[in-house]
Structures are given as C-alpha cells and as structure tokens.
Design a protein around this motif. Structure first.
Motif, PDB file in Angstrom:
ATOM      1  N   LEU A 547       1.386  -1.571   0.052  1.00 44.84           N
ATOM      2  CA  LEU A 547       0.524   0.192  -0.176  1.00 44.84           C
ATOM      3  C   LEU A 547       0.958   1.496  -0.108  1.00 44.84           C
ATOM      4  O   LEU A 547       0.274   2.371  -0.342  1.00 44.84           O
ATOM      5  N   LEU A 548       1.798   1.375   0.706  1.00 42.79           N
ATOM      6  CA  LEU A 548       2.933   2.005   0.388  1.00 42.79           C
ATOM      7  C   LEU A 548       3.600   2.133   0.094  1.00 42.79           C
ATOM      8  O   LEU A 548       3.610   3.607  -0.682  1.00 42.79           O
ATOM      9  N   ARG A 549       4.068   1.637  -1.006  1.00 43.90           N
ATOM     10  CA  ARG A 549       4.340   1.305  -2.532  1.00 43.90           C
ATOM     11  C   ARG A 549       3.310   2.233  -3.664  1.00 43.90           C
ATOM     12  O   ARG A 549       3.999   2.468  -3.979  1.00 43.90           O
ATOM     13  N   GLY A 550       2.526   1.999  -3.159  1.00 44.88           N
ATOM     14  CA  GLY A 550       1.578   2.649  -4.417  1.00 44.88           C
ATOM     15  C   GLY A 550       1.054   4.035  -4.086  1.00 44.88           C
ATOM     16  O   GLY A 550       1.435   4.259  -4.996  1.00 44.88           O
ATOM     17  N   ALA A 551       1.278   4.186  -2.667  1.00 43.24           N
ATOM     18  CA  ALA A 551       1.254   5.298  -2.469  1.00 43.24           C
ATOM     19  C   ALA A 551       2.049   7.046  -2.355  1.00 43.24           C
ATOM     20  O   ALA A 551       1.914   7.506  -2.844  1.00 43.24           O
ATOM     21  N   HIS A 552       3.051   5.657  -2.249  1.00 45.44           N
ATOM     22  CA  HIS A 552       4.648   6.999  -2.525  1.00 45.44           C
ATOM     23  C   HIS A 552       5.413   5.883  -3.468  1.00 45.44           C
ATOM     24  O   HIS A 552       6.868   5.169  -3.230  1.00 45.44           O
TER      25      HIS A 552
END
Length: 756
Positions: A547-552
C-alpha cells in the motif's frame, strides 16, 4: 582464454577421481566479473565448471567410477545474486575454491516455516488514509515465497481488477493439476522450484509437481497480504464476515519453494532470484534459516539483490519465543513480530441459576449442551488421564490445573458430554485446535462457578458455541511464541522492526487438508482457517508495504520500513503500554515487538524518514569481521569498502554491555532524517531514557525549510546500571511543533548475546 582457464581448472581438480565421495547439493557464490570472454553467458560458464569436474574424475580412473550420481548443476542464479547450486562431493566443492571468481560455497540447508477482522483492527477504511491513498494497492505486485497457492480460492478471483501491468515479466507455469489458465488478473504469476529437493531426495516422487499448494501455508499467507474480497467467510461460524487482504487490489505472484518432501535453501534462492527478475515490488517470505551468519543466509543474500532493485522484503521473526532466538535479523529487510487481535472466540456457560460466564472456545460445531449436570471431583479435577476419568458419567466435567490440550484429549475418551476448563494459559488463545465441546474460563470467573456447584444439590449447566466478540481489551498483546531479538546474525541493529497481527488470523485455506477436528476420528475441511505464527504477521506487513509503495512509488525500501517503524504504536487499546504474554504480561520490550504495533494510516504520512542506500549496507558489512569474499557473497562485485561504518542510518538504537564487566558503557550513534512532510516544519526531541542510562541528543531541535531536506543528529547512550543481565529500554521521539507528526525510535540497552 578459454583453453587456459580449462587447463588451470582441470589441474586443480585432477585428484578428485581418487576420492569421490557421496554428493550433496552445494550453493556456490561467484564473482561474475571473472567470467572468461569465451563463454556466451554465465550459464555456460557454470556448466563448464561442473562438466570439468565430472570429466576429470572419469578420465582419471574410469574403473573406480563411483556409483554416486555425477556432479551436475541444480540452479544458476543471476538476479538477486550471482552463482549456482550443484550436486557435488566434498572434494569437488573444495576444488571449486581454486576456480577464478569463486567467492564461497556451503551445503544446502533446511528452511524453517514461521506458521477478516485485522483490517479493521488496523484502522484501514475506505473513506480516508492509506487504502484510498494507495488505491488499495492497485497494480503493486507482491511476490510470495512459500508452499504454493490454491488458485481456485475465492481470495484470488479477479473481479474488479484491471489489466495486468505491462512491466510484469512473470509466467503462469504449468504442472501437475495446474494449467496456465488458472492465473488471472489477481493471481498473475505462479512458478515452482524443486531442483534442490529432488537433488536432496533423488529417489522421491513429488506428491504435487506444480505450483499448487498441498500444505495451505502459501494460500493463507498470500491471501492475507493481498486477497480479494470474499463475502461469507468464517471458521465454522467464528469470525464471520467479508474477508480481504491488506492490499486487496494488489497483484499476487506465487513462487513455490517448499515441498512436502523437504525445504531446501537452493529452491528458496531460486524463487527469490526469479521474483526479482519477474518484476515484483514487494517480497513476502514467512520462513527463515537458523544458526547461520549473514554471508551464508540465503534470505540475506537474495534480499540484498532485491533491495538493489527497489524491492522491499518482508520477513518473519520466527516462532522460538526465547531472547536471542530471532532469525531474519537482516539489516536490509523488514523483520516482523507477531501480536494478538482484539477478537475473542467464545462460548457461553449458563448455570442453572441463570448466571452466565463467557469463556474461550473454538469448538467447530453448534453442539447441544443443555441443562446437563456439572461434575466436579477434586481428586480427578486435573483430568490428566483416561483412567482418572473412566468413572465419569454423562454431564459437563470441570477440569483445572493442567494442560488444556491434554485435558481435551482425555475428556474426549470419557463418557462426559462436555467440559469446562479452568486455565489462564496464554497459549490457549493462540491455538484453534478445540476438538471437544467445552469452554475455557479464567480462575477469576471460576469462583462463581465453584460456589454454585458446591452449594447446589444438582448443579446444571448449558453451553452455546460459535460466538465472536471484537474490541476486546487489552490488544494487541505480544504473542507468546514470537521470537525475540537481539538477532544472533547481526545484533547491532535492533530487531524485530515492528509487530503486526499474527494470532488466529483468518485467511484462505486449501480444501483437501483438515483445519479442525471433532474427537479423534472426525476431520473437518473448509475454505478459511485461523492460523497463528509470525508467518501470519509477515504478510500483513508485506501488504501494508505494498500500500505504501502504491501511495509513495518514489520511496526506497528503507524509507517504507522507516515509515512503518517510526509511526508504530507502543500503546495498546487501553492506552497503556503493550504487554508481553510470554513474560507474565509485563511491559513488552522492543526485543519482542520492535518499534511497536503497525499503524498503516500514520505510516502514510510519517513526517521524517531514516533512509538508506545499498552502499550504506555495504559500508556496514565492511565494518564487520568478514573476509572480502564473504562480503562479496552478499554484495557481488558492485561495491567497494572505501568507507566502512558500523553506524547504519536505522530508525532504532541498541547498545550492549558485557556481563560481569565493570565501568560505564558509552555508545554514540549518528543519524540522518529526511523531511517528507509538505514544506517547512520544525521539531523538538523528547527522550525517555532506559533505566540506568543517560541519553543525550544533539541538536535537540530541527528546522526544515523544504521537502526532502536532510538533517543530522547524534545520540549518546551512557549506561551506569548494574551489570546483571537485564534489558532496559526507552525511546527518542521527534515531535513536530504543530503536533502533526511524532517520529519515535526505540532504544534498547542489553547484555551481549553470542553471535552466529
């Protein structure tokens, strides 16, 4: 060049024909820069080496040829690291040491597995925070290294999924009971690697020669990380609801490396190597290798190659519970501990006088236990043998002072209809096995029960099952089984990093393996199973990292790990310190839970991050007491040791003192933080020093003028406590002046432990 290489190499192995012994699989690490130009690629080079070994032995003494199978390649590796695995005798492996480009070799070894409501427990919701910011992990690819997958599971349907990302290079490998059409827009790739297990068991026929899961573990972990929405999920009425993974719109790629016939490092390496080549963004690996240094740890080696490509590796801490038993204490991976969920599976005991007592149960059926006599006999109340219970008649027997699992077995052999188990054993609440009708109640609640039984001529009771309560307190609690740091492979980086849910996690299961039983001869199957272990915690972290990779997408693996750590919560849902169930519910140490329990929404906006590059890890390795070849086994040949440093830019701190050593421990750390908040910001430091220590921070304030600005600070820990083997801990927190961000790092002062 090729002829010269052949001449030198053949001379170095000429003697092998006299002393060929039993062959086994070796993993060999090579410096690829030494490959002669005569070879078209590394596969030809490695094959030539092995062929030279075999041909030399045959030419030398053909009449003494061993019946042992000839030396042969098992795998070649070229993505996460450089080298190969091969069937070799001890003498052949030793001869390879003289080959140009040789770095290291070691025998293949066995790997250890670390065996619905959690998204709500972690405050993931569709209206705000990490889920919508990341589009639920859309198009992020999670590679799961495990036992395979059951593709028909509803968690892997592709409803609502868009087209597979064009950057994906993987395949859906066909095999036994598995064809390529079983992959889809959710389960985008499946591969399997079994050359290692076949080499180690040459006369064994694999029970399932494909990526299909026969153990359930891989199906469970992959659906936990990124399973799609499944309505009506439950475990025989417990934990009912809509199941989903942490990143429900992420893609899943399964790499089957663990087999019913064995678990081999060479297969694990091959799976990780291929995952990196295929283009995964996150790797989830719920297993580990015990008792090996970093340069012989396949996960450490392959994960270094992964982080070079920007791939975050989430790994499990292990299930050995002891201080210093943690594996995957690898500085460049995310190491995950396990905790409980705020959920209680229950049955209700109703006494004949109308009083009700809620107890723990996971008995998988709506048994009719209604108005039966309550049986209590102090002489046999331990319920610890079939003999002791042989004269018990029909009714509800009361058991105390024993192992609940053992008592369940013995009671099931008696004439009793059900049982009440009086226990405060924490392991009961981490185990789904409950094969006999009954409930577990605490000694405190038992006082009401015993008073009723003693004062009533014919005491009666009824039990109802299949109840689930959420929002229970306190939660989370550190699981009793989770392995504690410091890491023996490298204790100077505090591990584990974070804690995520790991106890009785409900996720998909395979339909041909039992998940529950009634009595000793009735086994039950189902589509979902509640399992406990750091194996279950690891994919939670992997899904949140996706999820963090998708957001950042611009964040490095170290930045993602930092965001997860500095925003983790060290408090439970009562606003008290998280407790450790194994240590009598004392305040949990960072050696058990790392920085604390993961808080996904806060990790989306951490304020400051502690970043690190592959070169920073090389500098760390160069400061260790490793040889050049040992370092190059991990890093290959891309880096130099020009700036060795033991001070990695890590979001936590650990300092050691020696038992029985007089004097004062003084340790100074250097750190660099990067402002990832929007625009200008200022911070002040807040210190909670470990007992017996003085902690100094310089400077004590930060003022950032713009996003991505970096600033440095130092921390000095002076320990003046008694040298008595105790572990103390505290924290450093950078608090933004407007209160929008708090960036917390744990500090541990610990006695030194043996290093592998």
């Amino acid at each position: 060049m090729g002829l010269l290489f052949k001449h030198v190499f053949l001379l170095s192995v000429f003697y092998i024909g006299f002393v060929l012994g039993q062959r086994s699989t070796y993993i060999v690490h090579m410096d690829k820069s030494y490959m002669p130009k005569a070879f078209a690629n590394h596969n030809h080079w490695y094959s030539f080496m092995i062929d030279s070994l075999t041909s030399t032995a045959t030419i030398d003494k053909p009449f003494r040829r061993s019946s042992t199978p000839a030396a042969r390649l098992v795998y070649t590796y070229d993505n996460a690291f450089h080298g190969f695995s091969a069937m070799l005798s001890e003498e052949e492996a030793k001869a390879l040491e003289k080959a140009p480009g040789f770095l290291s070799a070691y025998r293949d070894r066995s790997v250890t597995l670390d065996t619905t409501h959690t998204f709500e427990f972690l405050s993931l919701n569709p209206d705000w925070g990490l889920w919508p910011a990341s589009d639920y992990g859309n198009d992020v690819i999670i590679g799961v290294i495990d036992t395979g997958v059951w593709p028909e599971s509803r968690s892997f349907h592709d409803d609502g999924m868009g087209e597979v990302p064009t950057r994906w290079k993987g395949i859906c490998e066909e095999g036994q009971e598995f064809n390529s059409s079983m992959c889809n827009k959710k389960l985008i790739g499946v591969r399997y690697f079994n050359e290692g297990v076949k080499a180690g068991n040459p006369n064994t026929t694999l029970t399932m020669n494909s990526g299909r899961d026969t153990q359930g573990h891989g199906t469970h972990t992959s659906s936990t990380a990124a399973g799609n929405y499944v309505e009506g999920a439950s475990f025989f009425g417990y934990a009912s609801g809509t199941s989903r993974g942490m990143a429900p719109r992420a893609r899943v790629a399964m790499y089957k490396v663990l087999w019913d016939e064995g678990r081999y490092a060479s297969d694990v390496l091959a799976g990780m190597d291929q995952a990196v080549a295929d283009g995964v963004d996150v790797i989830s690996i719920s297993m580990g290798f015990d008792g090996v240094p970093l340069y012989q740890d396949p996960i450490a080696i392959a994960s270094f190659g992964a982080i070079e490509k920007g791939v975050l590796v989430s790994s499990s801490a292990g299930n050995e519970y002891r201080i210093g038993s943690l594996h995957n204490g690898i500085p460049w991976v995310l190491t995950v501990a396990a905790g409980s969920i705020d959920r209680f599976f229950a049955g209700t005991l109703t006494l004949g006088n109308g009083v009700t007592i809620t107890g723990w149960t996971m008995f998988p059926a709506p048994a009719l236990i209604d108005d039966l006599v309550l049986i209590y006999n102090k002489n046999i109340s331990s319920c610890d043998s079939t003999n002791a219970l042989s004269n018990i008649g029909r009714g509800i027997v009361i058991c105390e002072n024993g192992s609940v699992r053992n008592q369940i077995f013995y009671v099931s052999q008696s004439n009793a209809n059900a049982a009440v188990f009086i226990s405060d054993d924490v392991n009961v609440f981490e185990d789904s096995e409950f094969s006999y009708p009954g409930v577990v109640i605490s000694p405190r609640d038992a006082a009401v029960l015993m008073e009723y039984v003693e004062k009533t001529k014919v005491p009666l009771g009824s039990i109802t099952f299949q109840k689930t309560f959420v929002g229970t307190k306190p939660a989370p609690v550190v699981a009793s089984y989770t392995s504690r740091g410091p890491s023996p492979s490298y204790p100077y980086v505090l591990k584990p990093d974070i804690m995520t849910p790991g106890s009785l996690v409900l996720a998909s299961w395979i339909p041909n393996s039992p998940i529950a039983s009634i009595g000793t001869n009735i086994e039950l199957i189902g589509d979902f199973a509640p399992l406990s272990g750091t194996s279950m915690a690891c994919p939670h972290a992997a899904g949140i990292a996706a999820l963090l990779r998708g957001a950042h997408p611009e964040w490095s693996p170290a930045a993602i790990r930092s965001a997860l750590m500095t925003t983790a919560n060290h408090l439970d849902n009562t606003n008290g310190y998280i407790k450790d169930s194994f240590f009598n519910y004392d305040v949990a140490s960072p050696l058990a839970m790392g920085a604390g329990h993961v808080d996904p929404n806060k990790a989306l906006d951490p304020g400051l991050i502690y970043d690190a590059t592959p070169q920073d890890y090389v500098n760390l390795l160069c400061s260790m007491n490793f040889t050049k070849n040992q370092i190059m086994t991990i890093t290959r040949s891309s880096y130099s040791c020009s700036d060795p440093s033991p001070d990695l830019n890590y979001p936590s701190f650990i300092a050691f003192y020696g038992n029985g050593t007089a004097g004062v421990l003084v340790r100074t750390f250097q750190r660099t933080v990067t402002n990832v908040g929007d625009g200008k910001s200022s911070y002040k430091v807040r210190v909670e020093a470990p007992d017996g220590s003085k902690v100094s921070v310089s400077p004590t304030t930060f003022a950032f003028g713009e996003k991505y600005e970096k600033q440095k600070y130092s921390v000095t820990v002076e320990y003046r406590g008694s040298i008595n083997g105790t572990v103390t801990f505290g924290s450093i927190t950078w608090v933004e002046d407007n209160g929008n961000h708090t960036v917390r790092s744990p500090i541990v002062v610990s006695p030194m432990i043996p290093v592998w």
